[in-house]
Design an enzyme around this catalytic site. Structure first.
Site, mmCIF file in Angstrom:
data_model
loop_
_atom_site.group_PDB
_atom_site.id
_atom_site.type_symbol
_atom_site.label_atom_id
_atom_site.label_comp_id
_atom_site.label_asym_id
_atom_site.label_seq_id
_atom_site.Cartn_x
_atom_site.Cartn_y
_atom_site.Cartn_z
ATOM 1 N N TYR A 446 0.825 -1.217 0.000
ATOM 2 C CA TYR A 446 0.000 0.000 0.000
ATOM 3 C C TYR A 446 0.854 1.260 0.000
ATOM 4 O O TYR A 446 2.038 1.228 0.241
ATOM 5 C CB TYR A 446 -1.044 0.011 1.103
ATOM 6 C CG TYR A 446 -0.639 -0.205 2.537
ATOM 7 C CD1 TYR A 446 0.659 -0.041 2.997
ATOM 8 C CD2 TYR A 446 -1.602 -0.585 3.470
ATOM 9 C CE1 TYR A 446 0.988 -0.229 4.318
ATOM 10 C CE2 TYR A 446 -1.276 -0.785 4.804
ATOM 11 C CZ TYR A 446 0.017 -0.599 5.223
ATOM 12 O OH TYR A 446 0.328 -0.795 6.545
ATOM 13 N N GLU A 447 0.201 2.361 -0.327
ATOM 14 C CA GLU A 447 0.879 3.645 -0.570
ATOM 15 C C GLU A 447 1.880 3.556 -1.723
ATOM 16 O O GLU A 447 2.878 4.268 -1.749
ATOM 17 C CB GLU A 447 1.566 4.165 0.701
ATOM 18 C CG GLU A 447 0.677 4.272 1.915
ATOM 19 C CD GLU A 447 -0.614 5.010 1.628
ATOM 20 O OE1 GLU A 447 -0.606 5.936 0.807
ATOM 21 O OE2 GLU A 447 -1.643 4.661 2.245
ATOM 22 N N GLY A 448 1.610 2.690 -2.667
ATOM 23 C CA GLY A 448 2.482 2.516 -3.822
ATOM 24 C C GLY A 448 3.398 1.326 -3.618
ATOM 25 O O GLY A 448 4.188 1.291 -2.667
ATOM 26 N N GLN A 453 7.467 2.808 -6.114
ATOM 27 C CA GLN A 453 8.467 3.614 -5.407
ATOM 28 C C GLN A 453 9.789 3.648 -6.182
ATOM 29 O O GLN A 453 10.472 4.685 -6.229
ATOM 30 C CB GLN A 453 8.711 3.051 -4.003
ATOM 31 C CG GLN A 453 7.480 2.990 -3.115
ATOM 32 C CD GLN A 453 6.823 4.340 -2.919
ATOM 33 O OE1 GLN A 453 7.488 5.362 -2.819
ATOM 34 N NE2 GLN A 453 5.498 4.353 -2.879
#
Length: 607
Positions: A446-448, A453
């Site tokens: 999650y969050e990429g 990233q």
């Protein structure tokens, strides 16, 4: 056996007082609230937060996983004890620790907030997500909300009586948010009617507070397709009444709860916004720009999960390794019928434990330093200093993929290694190690994802930035190495760290420029090299932080200050990192420079 957690207070104090020097940082940059962050205040925050985490949150770690969240008549019920723990949390004033006094916060620097979050995350990651998501919502409101919106929503979020979420992902799109379908139509009174479905919403609903403030991205009909048409909105579950309390239901419905691999105590929801009343924040069409405040906060927090996973796994594997006996370790000189040795004497067990220790303590240093950039960025944003804000944001942005992508991957590795210390017992639920592995897995997603990233680092933060932040960071590394070679006690021993660090840093710049030149001819190299470039960058960054810690530890030993064994442990862990983990960067360097053809040449039908 129950999972145990003891807050690493000595390690935290070593970082903030001696290595990163928070107090000097507050004075140098005149960080708001820095004057209040006296040594006595910081000591109290660390001590009291440790008690709360050890005594209240840790006992709920395994029970929360076993019970999980349930959906009853459209409302989410959290595991037993979660609500009571949250009540203690808000009564202690923890939520507003680093937020403005005018909205009920304590006004202390953002970097002190990360210390509290570190301990909470390690003690019970699932529980910590409920107040953790609110931090991102609060930061976004501080930056972009109107004064009236701040008064209405920020006050409640700061005191913790309401919580916040981030609503981006939809069933048909994750990272590619240009595809989102959620629509917001403007009303005559300036509000909007918002409709759409969002998935994977952490803390999307629960019974800890009586209202949830959703920060939602959506498109308005008058804006173009693509990311330029996205705006940002506040959508409360219950509309505030004339007294500022939760009033009329706003048609925010929980479609379902996600059944997950881990973090079962955290409610991950499908949310349906059924013509819900929404209020725009920030400029129209600049929703993603505004949302990056939330996303960067969340990514730093996710990087902290990598640290937490390594720390918790290490703390629970270590006592087992000291007690469990098996065979004789090689070179111990024991005879065949002598009693077996504790497994911590075996080199391979030590390797696994030291790997987790190096990642937890080194990763903590990286994440804490990102919070220092947040201090500077927050100060500039509140002062309307656009140039200062951008400079700090760019520097923080360079760190973010390493903290979020690299540290979470190594945190997962640490959890796996520490499970391995237990042998077959690690796979059995009663020991709790398999839960740490399951919980750690989400941090890389999650969050990429790590791939996202990686592309962010090499693409946006290095190549499109024309190496500005990379060069700036490498200059820091080289300047530190040069100065430390001259000033640090135990020069010969430190040279074994500083000379390799200098070489890896110079090669980092060389590899980046080579990739840039190659990309000008063949852009495919960016995608094929990204993952390995992230890992190379991460290993060098972690080496820099370990070298700094080792230098300070040598200085303390030379002066006869503090706990001698603590400082020796720091130096020995640094030496382990440089000899056993940093060399991994060489293989990543070799791989990232390869022709992308071997990744891309196969026809899709041949997979």
């Amino acid at each position: 056996m129950a999972i145990q957690y003891k807050a690493p207070q000595d390690d935290i104090k070593f970082l903030i007082n001696d290595v990163l020097k928070f107090e000097d940082h507050y004075k140098k940059h005149t960080i708001p609230g820095g004057d209040e962050a006296t040594p006595e205040m910081v000591e109290m925050i660390i001590s009291e937060s440790a008690k709360f985490c050890e005594n209240v949150l840790t006992p709920l770690y395994q029970t929360g996983d076993e019970e999980g969240c349930t959906l009853v008549d459209g409302e989410v019920k959290t595991p037993t004890g979660f609500k009571e723990a949250y009540q203690q949390f808000i009564e202690g004033g923890w939520q507003g620790l680093s937020h403005p006094v005018e909205y009920g916060g304590q006004g202390l620097p953002m970097s002190l907030g990360i210390v509290k979050s570190d301990m909470m995350a390690t003690a019970n990651w699932s529980w910590s997500m409920y107040p953790g998501l609110s931090i991102g919502a609060m930061n976004t409101l501080v930056m972009y909300a109107s004064d009236e919106q701040k008064k209405t929503y920020l006050t409640k979020l700061t005191e913790g009586t309401w919580t916040g979420t981030m609503c981006l992902t939809e069933p048909h799109c994750g990272t590619d948010l240009a595809q989102l379908k959620t629509k917001a139509v403007e009303n005559e009174d300036g509000s909007y009617t918002l409709s759409g479905t969002k998935i994977f919403i952490s803390s999307g609903d629960h019974d800890l507070t009586d209202n949830k403030v959703h920060i939602v991205i959506a498109k308005t009909p008058d804006m173009p397709d693509g990311i330029d048409g996205i705006s940002l909105f506040i959508v409360p579950k219950f509309l505030p009444d004339e007294n500022g309390e939760a009033g009329e239901f706003n048609n925010v419905n929980v479609g379902s709860l996600e059944h997950k691999m881990g973090i079962n105590g955290s409610a991950t929801c499908v949310l349906n916004f059924d013509e819900s009343k929404a209020f725009m924040i920030g400029p129209k069409g600049k929703g993603l720009m505004c949302m990056f405040t939330f996303m960067n906060t969340a990514r730093i927090g996710t990087g902290l999960q990598g640290v937490a996973s390594a720390e918790l796994a290490y703390q629970n594997a270590l006592p087992y390794a000291k007690e469990r006996k098996s065979m004789h370790f090689m070179g111990g000189g024991k005879k065949k019928n002598d009693a077996p040795d504790e497994i911590i004497k075996h080199a391979d067990v030590r390797r696994m434990l030291l790997t987790a220790k190096a990642i937890a303590e080194g990763g903590r240093s990286i994440v804490y330093e990102t919070a220092m950039f947040s201090d500077i960025m927050t100060k500039a944003g509140e002062a309307g200093d656009e140039a200062g804000f951008k400079a700090a944001d760019d520097e923080l942005g360079f760190y973010t993929p390493v903290a979020k992508g690299f540290i979470t991957e190594l945190g997962l590795e640490s959890a796996n290694q520490c499970l391995q210390v237990f042998g077959g017992h690690g796979y059995i639920k009663e020991w709790g190690m398999e839960q740490i592995v399951r919980d750690a897995r989400i941090a890389t997603l999650y969050e990429g994802t790590t791939g996202i990233q990686s592309l962010d680092l090499i693409g946006r933060k290095v190549l499109l930035d024309r190496f500005k932040q990379l060069n700036k960071f490498i200059k820091r590394v080289l300047t530190f190495s040069k100065d430390a070679l001259v000033s640090t006690p135990a020069k010969a021993r430190m040279a074994k760290l500083l000379i390799p660090l200098t070489c890896y840093a110079i090669k980092w710049k060389y590899y980046a420029f080579r990739l840039g030149i190659t990309a000008s001819r063949d852009q495919r190299i960016v995608g094929s090299a990204a993952n390995d470039f992230l890992y190379y960058s991460g290993y060098v960054t972690l080496a820099f932080h370990w070298a700094r810690m080792a230098a300070v530890a040598h200085e303390k030993l030379a002066k006869g200050e503090g706990n001698t064994e603590f400082y020796k442990s720091k130096i020995e862990t640094a030496e382990f990192y440089f000899s056993r983990l940093l060399p991994r960067a060489k293989s990543h360097a070799t791989i990232m420079m390869q022709n992308p053809k071997t990744v891309l040449q196969m026809k899709e039908e041949n997979f």
